[in-house]
Enzyme design. Structure first.
Site, PDB file in Angstrom:
ATOM      1  N   GLY A  45      31.812  45.173  39.328  1.00  0.00           N
ATOM      2  CA  GLY A  45      31.662  45.537  40.743  1.00  0.00           C
ATOM      3  C   GLY A  45      30.901  44.407  41.389  1.00  0.00           C
ATOM      4  O   GLY A  45      31.250  43.251  41.210  1.00  0.00           O
ATOM      5  N   CYS A  77      31.467  42.158  33.373  1.00  0.00           N
ATOM      6  CA  CYS A  77      31.378  41.340  34.586  1.00  0.00           C
ATOM      7  C   CYS A  77      30.055  41.565  35.327  1.00  0.00           C
ATOM      8  O   CYS A  77      29.027  41.091  34.856  1.00  0.00           O
ATOM      9  CB  CYS A  77      32.612  41.569  35.449  1.00  0.00           C
ATOM     10  SG  CYS A  77      32.887  40.228  36.598  1.00  0.00           S
ATOM     11  N   ARG A 133      36.194  36.983  39.994  1.00  0.00           N
ATOM     12  CA  ARG A 133      34.904  36.401  40.435  1.00  0.00           C
ATOM     13  C   ARG A 133      33.871  36.503  39.305  1.00  0.00           C
ATOM     14  O   ARG A 133      32.760  36.979  39.490  1.00  0.00           O
ATOM     15  CB  ARG A 133      34.413  37.083  41.715  1.00  0.00           C
ATOM     16  CG  ARG A 133      35.412  36.953  42.871  1.00  0.00           C
ATOM     17  CD  ARG A 133      34.902  37.589  44.144  1.00  0.00           C
ATOM     18  NE  ARG A 133      33.704  36.934  44.580  1.00  0.00           N
ATOM     19  CZ  ARG A 133      32.593  37.568  44.938  1.00  0.00           C
ATOM     20  NH1 ARG A 133      32.515  38.877  44.907  1.00  0.00           N
ATOM     21  NH2 ARG A 133      31.546  36.887  45.340  1.00  0.00           N
ATOM     22  N   HIS A 168      37.457  42.023  32.369  1.00  0.00           N
ATOM     23  CA  HIS A 168      37.595  43.470  32.602  1.00  0.00           C
ATOM     24  C   HIS A 168      38.657  44.127  31.718  1.00  0.00           C
ATOM     25  O   HIS A 168      39.770  44.388  32.195  1.00  0.00           O
ATOM     26  CB  HIS A 168      38.026  43.711  34.055  1.00  0.00           C
ATOM     27  CG  HIS A 168      37.023  43.346  35.080  1.00  0.00           C
ATOM     28  ND1 HIS A 168      36.060  44.217  35.518  1.00  0.00           N
ATOM     29  CD2 HIS A 168      36.838  42.212  35.766  1.00  0.00           C
ATOM     30  CE1 HIS A 168      35.320  43.631  36.431  1.00  0.00           C
ATOM     31  NE2 HIS A 168      35.770  42.406  36.604  1.00  0.00           N
ATOM     32  N   GLU A 170      38.921  47.101  31.052  1.00  0.00           N
ATOM     33  CA  GLU A 170      39.247  48.408  31.639  1.00  0.00           C
ATOM     34  C   GLU A 170      40.377  48.318  32.668  1.00  0.00           C
ATOM     35  O   GLU A 170      40.919  49.346  33.064  1.00  0.00           O
ATOM     36  CB  GLU A 170      37.988  49.055  32.247  1.00  0.00           C
ATOM     37  CG  GLU A 170      37.471  48.447  33.544  1.00  0.00           C
ATOM     38  CD  GLU A 170      36.717  47.136  33.366  1.00  0.00           C
ATOM     39  OE1 GLU A 170      36.666  46.615  32.235  1.00  0.00           O
ATOM     40  OE2 GLU A 170      36.184  46.621  34.367  1.00  0.00           O
TER      41      GLU A 170
HETATM   42  N1  GLN Z   1      30.924  38.427  41.311  1.00  0.00           N
HETATM   43  C1  GLN Z   1      30.386  39.731  41.002  1.00  0.00           C
HETATM   44  C2  GLN Z   1      28.869  39.678  40.922  1.00  0.00           C
HETATM   45  O1  GLN Z   1      28.276  38.645  40.975  1.00  0.00           O
HETATM   46  C3  GLN Z   1      30.957  40.269  39.714  1.00  0.00           C
HETATM   47  C4  GLN Z   1      32.428  40.506  39.879  1.00  0.00           C
HETATM   48  C5  GLN Z   1      32.984  41.580  39.008  1.00  0.00           C
HETATM   49  O2  GLN Z   1      32.271  42.438  38.468  1.00  0.00           O
HETATM   50  N2  GLN Z   1      34.276  41.588  38.914  1.00  0.00           N
HETATM   51  O3  GLN Z   1      28.277  40.696  40.815  1.00  0.00           O
END
Ligand code: GLN
Length: 188
Positions: A45, A77, A133, A168, A170
């Site tokens: 997230g 992530c 990201r 990810h 999931e």
């Molecule tokens: N870029 C997000 C962060 O820095 C992480 C992205 C993700 O969980 N897909 O929190």
């Protein structure tokens, strides 16, 4: 029962995958939701948002204590970022459970989101990984095992009862990494 930290992010996708694997789940929003869990997932997230909400709900110390007491925990992530002890840039609430320094949004704008077939230690066939990201791990301590790298950077690590991926699982149909985590919850 495995808890999924349910403040923001792809909570449902983790729950769905655990349910496919026959594991019951609980959404964690309050400190008392941690009671009696066999494992915890911190989803992807936005790590700044999850950290801010965790602070607001008084969850930072209970999460730190539960993980330090041995609760098997898997971060994907943003979840990996939250588990880290250090960030290579900036500051935000972290749980400090994983002896790593993490760089957020590390793959840059050109490579914002991408998919890659990763060789993962312990898995027979490559894992088709979805990166969004994503962070990478910039440096890590002696206790940390690197299970997968991409472009020379660690993107999956394990430190004892803690597992983290920059990608990810999931969001795919490949349950092997969740299965590995479930095995870890049974070891402790
Ligand atoms: N870029 C997000 C962060 O820095 C992480 C992205 C993700 O969980 N897909 O929190």
């Amino acid at each position: 029962m495995i808890g999924v930290l349910a403040l923001q992010g792809d909570v449902r996708e983790h729950e769905a995958m655990l349910q496919v694997l026959g594991v019951s789940t609980r959404q964690v929003r309050l400190p008392k939701d941690l009671d009696g869990l066999e494992g915890l997932i911190i989803p992807g997230g936005e790590s700044t948002t999850i950290g801010r909400l965790a602070t607001l709900y008084g969850l930072i110390d209970p999460l730190r204590d539960a993980i330090a007491a041995g609760l098997p925990t898997y971060g994907t992530c943003a979840g990996m970022i939250l588990l880290a002890e250090r960030l290579s840039e900036g500051s935000q609430p972290l749980l400090g459970a994983l002896d790593v320094s993490v760089r957020r949004n590390a793959f840059g704008n050109q490579n914002d989101s991408f998919e890659a077939d990763l060789d993962v230690t312990g898995l027979h066939d490559p894992f088709h990984a979805v990166f969004i990201r994503a962070p990478w791990i910039e440096s890590f301590g002696d206790e940390v095992d690197v299970l997968a790298t991409w472009d020379g950077h660690p993107v999956m690590v394990r430190q004892g009862h803690i597992l983290a991926t920059a990608f990810h699982p999931e969001l795919t149909k490949d349950e092997r990494i969740h299965h590995l985590f479930i095995t870890m919850t049974k070891e402790s």
